[in-house]
Design an enzyme around this catalytic site. Structure first.
Site, PDB file in Angstrom:
ATOM      1  N   ARG A 164      42.490  28.189  54.386  1.00  0.00           N
ATOM      2  CA  ARG A 164      41.181  28.803  54.064  1.00  0.00           C
ATOM      3  C   ARG A 164      39.998  27.991  54.591  1.00  0.00           C
ATOM      4  NH1 ARG A 164      44.366  32.144  52.747  1.00  0.00           N
ATOM      5  NH2 ARG A 164      44.209  33.625  51.026  1.00  0.00           N
ATOM      6  N   SER A 238      40.210  36.244  45.664  1.00  0.00           N
ATOM      7  CA  SER A 238      40.385  34.946  44.995  1.00  0.00           C
ATOM      8  C   SER A 238      39.042  34.227  44.952  1.00  0.00           C
ATOM      9  CB  SER A 238      41.376  34.074  45.763  1.00  0.00           C
ATOM     10  OG  SER A 238      42.612  34.716  45.890  1.00  0.00           O
ATOM     11  N   GLU A 334      36.447  29.373  46.717  1.00  0.00           N
ATOM     12  CA  GLU A 334      36.725  29.918  48.046  1.00  0.00           C
ATOM     13  C   GLU A 334      35.529  30.759  48.504  1.00  0.00           C
ATOM     14  OE1 GLU A 334      38.938  33.470  49.795  1.00  0.00           O
ATOM     15  OE2 GLU A 334      40.502  32.277  48.833  1.00  0.00           O
TER      16      GLU A 334
HETATM   17  N1  EPU Z   1      49.892  33.288  38.713  1.00  0.00           N
HETATM   18  C1  EPU Z   1      49.831  33.227  37.343  1.00  0.00           C
HETATM   19  N2  EPU Z   1      48.795  33.847  36.713  1.00  0.00           N
HETATM   20  C2  EPU Z   1      47.848  34.531  37.380  1.00  0.00           C
HETATM   21  C3  EPU Z   1      47.919  34.601  38.778  1.00  0.00           C
HETATM   22  C4  EPU Z   1      48.950  33.969  39.437  1.00  0.00           C
HETATM   23  O1  EPU Z   1      50.659  32.623  36.707  1.00  0.00           O
HETATM   24  O2  EPU Z   1      46.954  35.057  36.726  1.00  0.00           O
HETATM   25  C5  EPU Z   1      51.033  32.631  39.392  1.00  0.00           C
HETATM   26  C6  EPU Z   1      52.259  33.523  39.434  1.00  0.00           C
HETATM   27  O3  EPU Z   1      53.377  32.733  39.239  1.00  0.00           O
HETATM   28  C7  EPU Z   1      52.234  34.076  40.846  1.00  0.00           C
HETATM   29  C8  EPU Z   1      51.648  32.905  41.627  1.00  0.00           C
HETATM   30  O4  EPU Z   1      50.687  32.339  40.740  1.00  0.00           O
HETATM   31  O5  EPU Z   1      53.518  34.387  41.288  1.00  0.00           O
HETATM   32  C9  EPU Z   1      50.989  33.305  42.916  1.00  0.00           C
HETATM   33  O6  EPU Z   1      50.089  34.386  42.700  1.00  0.00           O
HETATM   34  P1  EPU Z   1      49.769  35.423  43.895  1.00  0.00           P
HETATM   35  O7  EPU Z   1      51.007  35.866  44.567  1.00  0.00           O
HETATM   36  O8  EPU Z   1      48.854  36.461  43.353  1.00  0.00           O
HETATM   37  O9  EPU Z   1      49.018  34.539  44.959  1.00  0.00           O
HETATM   38  P2  EPU Z   1      47.823  33.494  44.826  1.00  0.00           P
HETATM   39  O10 EPU Z   1      48.341  32.177  45.256  1.00  0.00           O
HETATM   40  O11 EPU Z   1      47.185  33.564  43.483  1.00  0.00           O
HETATM   41  C10 EPU Z   1      47.041  33.762  47.294  1.00  0.00           C
HETATM   42  C11 EPU Z   1      45.771  34.056  48.052  1.00  0.00           C
HETATM   43  C12 EPU Z   1      45.462  35.554  48.015  1.00  0.00           C
HETATM   44  C13 EPU Z   1      46.621  36.306  48.612  1.00  0.00           C
HETATM   45  C14 EPU Z   1      47.880  35.968  47.829  1.00  0.00           C
HETATM   46  C15 EPU Z   1      49.120  36.586  48.420  1.00  0.00           C
HETATM   47  C16 EPU Z   1      44.417  32.056  47.850  1.00  0.00           C
HETATM   48  C17 EPU Z   1      43.218  31.423  47.232  1.00  0.00           C
HETATM   49  N3  EPU Z   1      44.670  33.299  47.475  1.00  0.00           N
HETATM   50  O12 EPU Z   1      46.795  34.048  45.920  1.00  0.00           O
HETATM   51  O13 EPU Z   1      44.333  35.766  48.832  1.00  0.00           O
HETATM   52  O14 EPU Z   1      46.399  37.708  48.589  1.00  0.00           O
HETATM   53  O15 EPU Z   1      48.092  34.524  47.834  1.00  0.00           O
HETATM   54  O16 EPU Z   1      49.466  35.937  49.606  1.00  0.00           O
HETATM   55  O17 EPU Z   1      45.085  31.439  48.672  1.00  0.00           O
HETATM   56  C18 EPU Z   1      41.960  35.832  48.777  1.00  0.00           C
HETATM   57  O18 EPU Z   1      41.966  34.807  49.457  1.00  0.00           O
HETATM   58  O19 EPU Z   1      40.878  36.394  48.439  1.00  0.00           O
HETATM   59  C19 EPU Z   1      43.216  36.405  48.351  1.00  0.00           C
HETATM   60  C20 EPU Z   1      43.275  37.479  47.542  1.00  0.00           C
END
Ligand code: EPU
Length: 338
Positions: A164, A238, A334
Site C-alpha cells: 500500500r 480499509s 491507509e
Molecule cells: N478479521 C477479523 N475481524 C474483522 C475483519 C477481519 O477477525 O472484522 C480477520 C479475519 O480472520 C479475516 C482476516 O482478518 O479472515 C482478513 O480479513 P480480510 O480478508 O477482510 O482482509 P483484510 O486483511 O482485512 C485486506 C485489504 C483489503 C482487501 C482484502 C482482501 C488492507 C488494508 N486491506 O483486508 O483491501 O480487499 O485484504 O484481499 O490491506 C482496501 O485496501 O481498501 C481494501 C478493502
C-alpha cells in the site's frame, strides 16, 4: 486549451465517504494539455490536491486550496508475443479497466475486481486484494511534474512499490499527477486462487477450472457480501493498513494472544489483520453518532448518516489508542486525510 477553475465547489459526490465539504477552487482535467495550462497560471506553487475516484480520502473540513480532478478517459492495448500492454488514462474507473481486460481475455487484474477508485490512483497506494497487488502487473506510468511543468515516465522500479505504498505517497507526495498507467499482462498467466475465500466460493459454485471471468465474479461477490457498497453507504474501504511487525515482537504478541490473525511475510516479518485487532477492542459493529464501524469488517469505517470528516477522524483516533493500549501496535491510516 484553456482551463476553467470554479470556486466553492461541493465535493460530496466526489468522495466515497460522502462528506459534504467544499473546495475553494476546483478544476476538472479532461486532457493532458489542461495541466500545462494550469502550470502556466502558476497554480501549482500554491496548495493543491489531486482527486481521482475519491475512494481513499477523508475530508476533515473544506479544502482551502485547488482540487485538481483527474478525469482523462481512454483505454487501449497492444499485444507483443505473450504479453499485452494495456494503457488506461488516469480518470478511468479502475473496475471498468478490470472488465475491459476480462472481456478481451487478458488475465491479471481479475483478483482486483470491484476495488473502488480510479486508474490514476492505482499506483499511488499500490492497490491490492485477494492475493494480487498492482505492482504485480504494473509496467509504467506517465505523470505531470508540477515542479517543472513536464511529463515524465516512471518505470516499475522507479515507483518504489511496497505494501500500500509508492514514492507517490512518500518521497514525491504531492508532486506528480499521474495521467496514464500501462499494465503488462502475460497472456498465459495462471489464475491466482491462493486466497482461501476465493477457493471456497469456487468450490461452492462447483467450478474446478475457473476462467478469469469466474474469478472476477467470485471476488466481486465476496466484496459485496463483506464490504459496504460506497454507492449507498459512505466509506473508503480499509481505513487502516494491516500492520507489519518483526518476528521478535510477533513472538511476544502471539504468546499473549494465541488467536492473533496474521500472514507470514519475507524477512521474518508478519502482517497482522488490523480488522481482528480492532474487533478485539470491541469496535466491530459499534456506532458512535453518525459513524459506524462496519459489522462485517472492522477495518472499514462508514458514514452512517451525515457524518463530518472530523467526526470520523476522531473515532479513528480512538481506535488507534485502543489498539495501542491493548496490543502495543500502532495502526497507520491507509486513507489520506485532508
Ligand atoms: N478479521 C477479523 N475481524 C474483522 C475483519 C477481519 O477477525 O472484522 C480477520 C479475519 O480472520 C479475516 C482476516 O482478518 O479472515 C482478513 O480479513 P480480510 O480478508 O477482510 O482482509 P483484510 O486483511 O482485512 C485486506 C485489504 C483489503 C482487501 C482484502 C482482501 C488492507 C488494508 N486491506 O483486508 O483491501 O480487499 O485484504 O484481499 O490491506 C482496501 O485496501 O481498501 C481494501 C478493502
Amino acid at each position: 486549451m484553456g482551463i476553467h477553475i470554479s470556486e466553492n465547489t461541493a465535493l460530496g459526490s466526489f468522495n466515497t465517504f460522502r462528506i459534504a465539504a467544499f473546495a475553494a477552487r476546483y478544476a476538472k482535467i479532461t486532457e493532458e494539455t489542461a495541466l500545462v495550462a494550469l502550470y502556466a497560471k502558476g497554480v501549482f506553487a500554491n496548495p493543491f490536491f489531486v482527486l481521482g475516484g475519491g475512494s481513499n480520502v477523508l475530508l476533515t473540513g473544506n479544502y482551502q486550496g485547488l482540487v485538481v480532478h483527474m478525469a482523462i478517459k481512454g483505454k487501449q492495448h497492444f499485444i507483443e508475443g505473450n504479453y499485452v500492454y494495456v494503457t488506461a488514462s488516469g480518470g478511468e474507473i479502475w473496475n471498468d479497466l478490470v472488465w475491459y481486460c476480462i472481456n478481451h481475455h487478458f488475465p491479471g487484474l481479475e483478483n482486483m475486481a470491484l476495488i473502488p477508485g480510479s486508474v490514476g490512483a492505482s499506483p499511488v497506494q499500490n492497490i491490492g486484494a485477494y492475493g494480487v497487488e498492482l505492482m504485480d502487473v504494473f509496467y509504467s506510468c506517465r505523470a505531470f511534474d508540477t515542479h517543472t511543468g513536464e511529463f515524465v515516465t516512471f518505470t516499475k522500479e522507479a515507483c518504489g512499490f511496497s505494501y500500500r505504498d509508492s514514492i507517490f505517497k512518500s518521497k514525491y507526495k504531492g508532486r506528480y499527477i499521474i495521467t496514464s498507467v500501462t499494465y503488462k499482462l502475460h497472456l498465459n498467466s495462471q489464475q491466482n486462487t491462493s486466497y482461501g475465500a476465493i477457493q471456497s466460493e469456487l468450490d461452492k459454485r462447483l467450478i474446478s477450472s475457473p476462467t478469469i471471468r469466474d474469478i472476477a465474479e467470485v471476488v466481486s461477490h465476496i466484496r459485496v457480501e463483506k464490504l459496504p457498497d460506497p454507492g449507498t453507504i459512505g466509506n473508503a474501504g480499509s481505513f487502516f493498513k494491516n500492520p507489519v511487525i518483526h518476528k521478535s515482537s510477533f513472538n511476544t504478541l502471539v504468546e499473549k494472544f494465541p488467536d492473533l490473525v496474521y500472514y507470514p511475510m519475507p524477512e521474518e516479518e508478519y502482517k497482522l489483520a488490523a480488522g481482528w485487532l480492532i474487533e478485539q477492542c470491541g469496535w466491530k459493529g459499534k456506532q458512535v453518532g453518525n459513524v459506524l464501524i462496519w459489522p462485517k469488517q472492522a477495518l472499514v469505517i462508514t458514514n452512517a448518516g451525515e457524518a463530518t470528516g472530523s467526526e470520523i477522524y476522531a473515532i479513528s483516533e480512538k481506535i488507534i489508542e485502543d489498539v495501542a493500549s491493548k496490543f502495543g501496535i500502532s495502526l497507520e491510516r491507509e486513507v489520506n486525510i485532508l
